[in-house]
Design an enzyme around this catalytic site. Sequence first.
Site, PDB file in Angstrom:
ATOM      1  N   ARG A   1      26.657  14.362 -42.375  1.00  0.00           N
ATOM      2  CA  ARG A   1      25.674  14.662 -43.419  1.00  0.00           C
ATOM      3  C   ARG A   1      25.182  13.393 -44.103  1.00  0.00           C
ATOM      4  O   ARG A   1      24.026  13.292 -44.499  1.00  0.00           O
ATOM      5  CB  ARG A   1      26.346  15.585 -44.441  1.00  0.00           C
ATOM      6  CG  ARG A   1      25.546  15.907 -45.640  1.00  0.00           C
ATOM      7  CD  ARG A   1      26.366  16.702 -46.634  1.00  0.00           C
ATOM      8  NE  ARG A   1      25.750  16.653 -47.934  1.00  0.00           N
ATOM      9  CZ  ARG A   1      24.710  17.386 -48.291  1.00  0.00           C
ATOM     10  NH1 ARG A   1      24.213  18.233 -47.440  1.00  0.00           N
ATOM     11  NH2 ARG A   1      24.186  17.266 -49.491  1.00  0.00           N
TER      12      ARG A   1
ATOM     13  N   VAL B   1      33.066  21.843 -57.977  1.00  0.00           N
ATOM     14  CA  VAL B   1      32.015  21.077 -57.286  1.00  0.00           C
ATOM     15  C   VAL B   1      31.522  21.845 -56.068  1.00  0.00           C
ATOM     16  O   VAL B   1      30.334  22.024 -55.851  1.00  0.00           O
ATOM     17  CB  VAL B   1      32.534  19.675 -56.893  1.00  0.00           C
ATOM     18  CG1 VAL B   1      31.468  18.898 -56.121  1.00  0.00           C
ATOM     19  CG2 VAL B   1      32.964  18.909 -58.141  1.00  0.00           C
TER      20      VAL B   1
ATOM     21  N   ASP C   1      37.395  15.879 -53.426  1.00  0.00           N
ATOM     22  CA  ASP C   1      37.910  15.377 -52.146  1.00  0.00           C
ATOM     23  C   ASP C   1      39.433  15.248 -52.145  1.00  0.00           C
ATOM     24  O   ASP C   1      40.016  14.932 -51.110  1.00  0.00           O
ATOM     25  CB  ASP C   1      37.293  14.010 -51.813  1.00  0.00           C
ATOM     26  CG  ASP C   1      35.840  14.160 -51.427  1.00  0.00           C
ATOM     27  OD1 ASP C   1      35.161  13.124 -51.295  1.00  0.00           O
ATOM     28  OD2 ASP C   1      35.370  15.302 -51.289  1.00  0.00           O
TER      29      ASP C   1
ATOM     30  N   ARG D   1      25.364  22.925 -47.516  1.00  0.00           N
ATOM     31  CA  ARG D   1      25.324  21.691 -48.319  1.00  0.00           C
ATOM     32  C   ARG D   1      23.833  21.345 -48.498  1.00  0.00           C
ATOM     33  O   ARG D   1      23.283  20.557 -47.780  1.00  0.00           O
ATOM     34  CB  ARG D   1      26.072  20.569 -47.620  1.00  0.00           C
ATOM     35  CG  ARG D   1      27.519  20.865 -47.283  1.00  0.00           C
ATOM     36  CD  ARG D   1      28.517  20.359 -48.285  1.00  0.00           C
ATOM     37  NE  ARG D   1      28.463  18.969 -48.602  1.00  0.00           N
ATOM     38  CZ  ARG D   1      29.143  18.005 -47.957  1.00  0.00           C
ATOM     39  NH1 ARG D   1      29.845  18.321 -46.895  1.00  0.00           N
ATOM     40  NH2 ARG D   1      29.074  16.756 -48.346  1.00  0.00           N
ATOM     41  N   PRO D   2      23.164  21.980 -49.455  1.00  0.00           N
ATOM     42  CA  PRO D   2      21.706  21.774 -49.571  1.00  0.00           C
ATOM     43  C   PRO D   2      21.349  20.337 -49.922  1.00  0.00           C
ATOM     44  O   PRO D   2      22.206  19.572 -50.373  1.00  0.00           O
ATOM     45  CB  PRO D   2      21.318  22.721 -50.702  1.00  0.00           C
ATOM     46  CG  PRO D   2      22.568  23.047 -51.423  1.00  0.00           C
ATOM     47  CD  PRO D   2      23.691  22.884 -50.457  1.00  0.00           C
ATOM     48  N   VAL D   3      20.110  19.981 -49.708  1.00  0.00           N
ATOM     49  CA  VAL D   3      19.607  18.644 -50.070  1.00  0.00           C
ATOM     50  C   VAL D   3      18.369  18.759 -50.961  1.00  0.00           C
ATOM     51  O   VAL D   3      17.556  17.831 -51.044  1.00  0.00           O
ATOM     52  CB  VAL D   3      19.277  17.804 -48.811  1.00  0.00           C
ATOM     53  CG1 VAL D   3      20.542  17.351 -48.111  1.00  0.00           C
ATOM     54  CG2 VAL D   3      18.348  18.573 -47.876  1.00  0.00           C
ATOM     55  N   ASP D   4      18.250  19.895 -51.654  1.00  0.00           N
ATOM     56  CA  ASP D   4      17.056  20.114 -52.482  1.00  0.00           C
ATOM     57  C   ASP D   4      16.898  19.076 -53.588  1.00  0.00           C
ATOM     58  O   ASP D   4      15.771  18.671 -53.916  1.00  0.00           O
ATOM     59  CB  ASP D   4      17.063  21.537 -53.064  1.00  0.00           C
ATOM     60  CG  ASP D   4      18.378  21.879 -53.763  1.00  0.00           C
ATOM     61  OD1 ASP D   4      19.431  21.366 -53.343  1.00  0.00           O
ATOM     62  OD2 ASP D   4      18.351  22.627 -54.737  1.00  0.00           O
TER      63      ASP D   4
HETATM   64  C1  EPZ Z   1      29.547  13.246 -51.502  1.00  0.00           C
HETATM   65  O1  EPZ Z   1      28.881  14.284 -50.812  1.00  0.00           O
HETATM   66  C2  EPZ Z   1      30.733  12.864 -50.644  1.00  0.00           C
HETATM   67  N1  EPZ Z   1      30.279  12.382 -49.341  1.00  0.00           N
HETATM   68  C3  EPZ Z   1      31.650  14.075 -50.436  1.00  0.00           C
HETATM   69  O2  EPZ Z   1      32.797  13.630 -49.716  1.00  0.00           O
HETATM   70  C4  EPZ Z   1      32.096  14.589 -51.800  1.00  0.00           C
HETATM   71  O3  EPZ Z   1      32.858  15.767 -51.625  1.00  0.00           O
HETATM   72  C5  EPZ Z   1      30.879  14.875 -52.682  1.00  0.00           C
HETATM   73  O4  EPZ Z   1      30.037  13.712 -52.770  1.00  0.00           O
HETATM   74  C6  EPZ Z   1      31.265  15.295 -54.092  1.00  0.00           C
HETATM   75  O5  EPZ Z   1      31.988  14.259 -54.699  1.00  0.00           O
HETATM   76  C7  EPZ Z   1      29.802  11.121 -49.247  1.00  0.00           C
HETATM   77  O6  EPZ Z   1      29.739  10.394 -50.230  1.00  0.00           O
HETATM   78  C8  EPZ Z   1      29.367  10.666 -47.883  1.00  0.00           C
HETATM   79  P1  EPZ Z   1      27.018  16.034 -53.850  1.00  0.00           P
HETATM   80  P2  EPZ Z   1      27.423  14.773 -51.337  1.00  0.00           P
HETATM   81  O7  EPZ Z   1      25.568  15.870 -53.555  1.00  0.00           O
HETATM   82  O8  EPZ Z   1      26.657  13.622 -51.844  1.00  0.00           O
HETATM   83  C9  EPZ Z   1      25.354  20.435 -54.561  1.00  0.00           C
HETATM   84  C10 EPZ Z   1      34.331  13.541 -47.947  1.00  0.00           C
HETATM   85  O9  EPZ Z   1      35.275  14.304 -47.672  1.00  0.00           O
HETATM   86  N2  EPZ Z   1      24.065  19.872 -54.121  1.00  0.00           N
HETATM   87  O10 EPZ Z   1      27.601  15.288 -55.013  1.00  0.00           O
HETATM   88  O11 EPZ Z   1      26.837  15.607 -50.282  1.00  0.00           O
HETATM   89  C11 EPZ Z   1      26.358  20.492 -53.431  1.00  0.00           C
HETATM   90  O12 EPZ Z   1      26.208  21.672 -52.673  1.00  0.00           O
HETATM   91  C12 EPZ Z   1      33.007  14.120 -48.385  1.00  0.00           C
HETATM   92  O13 EPZ Z   1      34.393  12.294 -47.938  1.00  0.00           O
HETATM   93  C13 EPZ Z   1      22.931  20.676 -54.167  1.00  0.00           C
HETATM   94  O14 EPZ Z   1      22.992  21.846 -54.542  1.00  0.00           O
HETATM   95  O15 EPZ Z   1      27.864  15.704 -52.566  1.00  0.00           O
HETATM   96  C14 EPZ Z   1      27.680  20.460 -54.172  1.00  0.00           C
HETATM   97  O16 EPZ Z   1      27.981  21.761 -54.644  1.00  0.00           O
HETATM   98  C15 EPZ Z   1      32.992  15.641 -48.306  1.00  0.00           C
HETATM   99  N3  EPZ Z   1      21.739  20.140 -53.769  1.00  0.00           N
HETATM  100  C16 EPZ Z   1      27.382  19.544 -55.362  1.00  0.00           C
HETATM  101  O17 EPZ Z   1      25.954  19.528 -55.503  1.00  0.00           O
HETATM  102  C17 EPZ Z   1      21.636  18.834 -53.354  1.00  0.00           C
HETATM  103  O18 EPZ Z   1      20.518  18.394 -53.029  1.00  0.00           O
HETATM  104  C18 EPZ Z   1      27.878  18.119 -55.178  1.00  0.00           C
HETATM  105  O19 EPZ Z   1      27.308  17.597 -54.004  1.00  0.00           O
HETATM  106  C19 EPZ Z   1      22.801  18.044 -53.318  1.00  0.00           C
HETATM  107  C20 EPZ Z   1      24.001  18.582 -53.716  1.00  0.00           C
END
Ligand code: EPZ
Length: 418
Positions: free
Chosen positions: A92, A325, A303, A121-124
């Site tokens: 991702r 989270v 994590d 895991r949305p990217v909105d």
């Molecule tokens: C980062 O993922 C880490 N990965 C993840 O680690 C970690 O679990 C996560 O941050 C939370 O700390 C990397 O850094 C490569 P987020 P990321 O955007 O950036 C929601 C590991 O094991 N969200 O902070 O994808 C999402 O669904 C990995 O090393 C939206 O809704 O996490 C979640 O509920 C797993 N829309 C929350 O936000 C979005 O556009 C946090 O996600 C983006 C996120």
Amino acid sequence: MDKLIIHGQKPLSGSVKISGAKNAVLPIMTAAIMAEGKSRIKRVPDLRDTRTMIKLLEIVGAKCTFHNGSLIIDGSTVNNPEAPYDLVKTMRASFYVLGPLLARFGSVKVSLPGGCAWGPRPVDFHLKGLEKLGAKITLNSGYILAEAKRLKGTKISFEFPSVGATGNIAMAATTAQGTTVIENAAREPEIVQLCEYLNAMGASIGGIGTSRIVIEGVDSLHSADIKVIPDRIEAGTFLMAGAVLGKIKLTDVNPSHLDTVLLKLKEIGADINTSSNSITINPTDNIKPVDMTTAVYPGFATDLQAQWVALMTIAAGSSVITDTVYHDRFSHIPELNRFGANIRVDNNTAFVRGVEELVGAPVMSTDIRASAALIIAGLFAKGKTTVSRIYHIDRGYEKIEDKFRLLGANIHRGNSNG
Ligand code: EPZ
């Protein structure tokens, strides 16, 4: 070789060197392709994910040489702003190239990442942020197409302090016209280091480490060198094993990145000593049950949630673990129950009743951190455990079985008949 074979209940002792942080080096690597010239990145962990990211950077045209923890990325030849599905679906974090390539080329095509082992895991937030910076975003057969002659600085507020979205928007905004303010930005140490690296490349970012980041657009960035921060998640994983199995010392670690985790480990009865770059944990033979709720940094990292659940399976009582989270990050629970653990999940909360002893079993990895929890449980358990699908663990932990074996664990990599 797709299994780890563990014979549990061996005492641990000695010291273990913590590797560079996976979640810091991945965005740093994508930032490097924003500039011409060679960037030198030190303390790069040799992981499936870092090698996947190297492949992706080479696909977009960068030249990468990786040797002995040192990675040189030459962004001069980057010429293909496209991240293909078959690569993005395996990691991702590939989505991190979106902001950098859009900023550099004005147009980029990146496959939409799918879900992962534990859910969507949305990217909105990433896309809405780029649209606010003036990008035109379209979705076409699973690919995001983003276009913008030149991004224009603006104010962006995240409804959740997303790590990835903060990183992507911060990178894109470095060369936007004018000022960008990110409200409710992520404060994770990995994002702090990314912003520091961008400033080393000539960006002008203020408020680093706070939830309000201010980025003054500059004309261009230049290459820069950096040494990756230690991996706080790897460190927390070893500490949770040491809390039960023996006195171990973590070196090349930054204790200030683990304040909440160290507090929780003291609550269960472990004794912790720290220096500026080391943590020593002395185990307790009676693990007190301690509730835990994950939170964004500086809270208890999601994590480390799976690893904490593994630790609580043998606590002297019941504990409640909630993940705020990710509400569905519990694929490790059925596997932990195969060891004889007593865990029930309801919505985003795991209810753990401590048991006297875990018994080794064949179990299956489902994601990076779930795998770490299964290894911890296998080290605690009586008898033999085999952990399959360990390509998950290889994505995020550098030589984990070698590091545990050096501490005294009976663990090795085997093939399907173990
Ligand atoms: C980062 O993922 C880490 N990965 C993840 O680690 C970690 O679990 C996560 O941050 C939370 O700390 C990397 O850094 C490569 P987020 P990321 O955007 O950036 C929601 C590991 O094991 N969200 O902070 O994808 C999402 O669904 C990995 O090393 C939206 O809704 O996490 C979640 O509920 C797993 N829309 C929350 O936000 C979005 O556009 C946090 O996600 C983006 C996120």
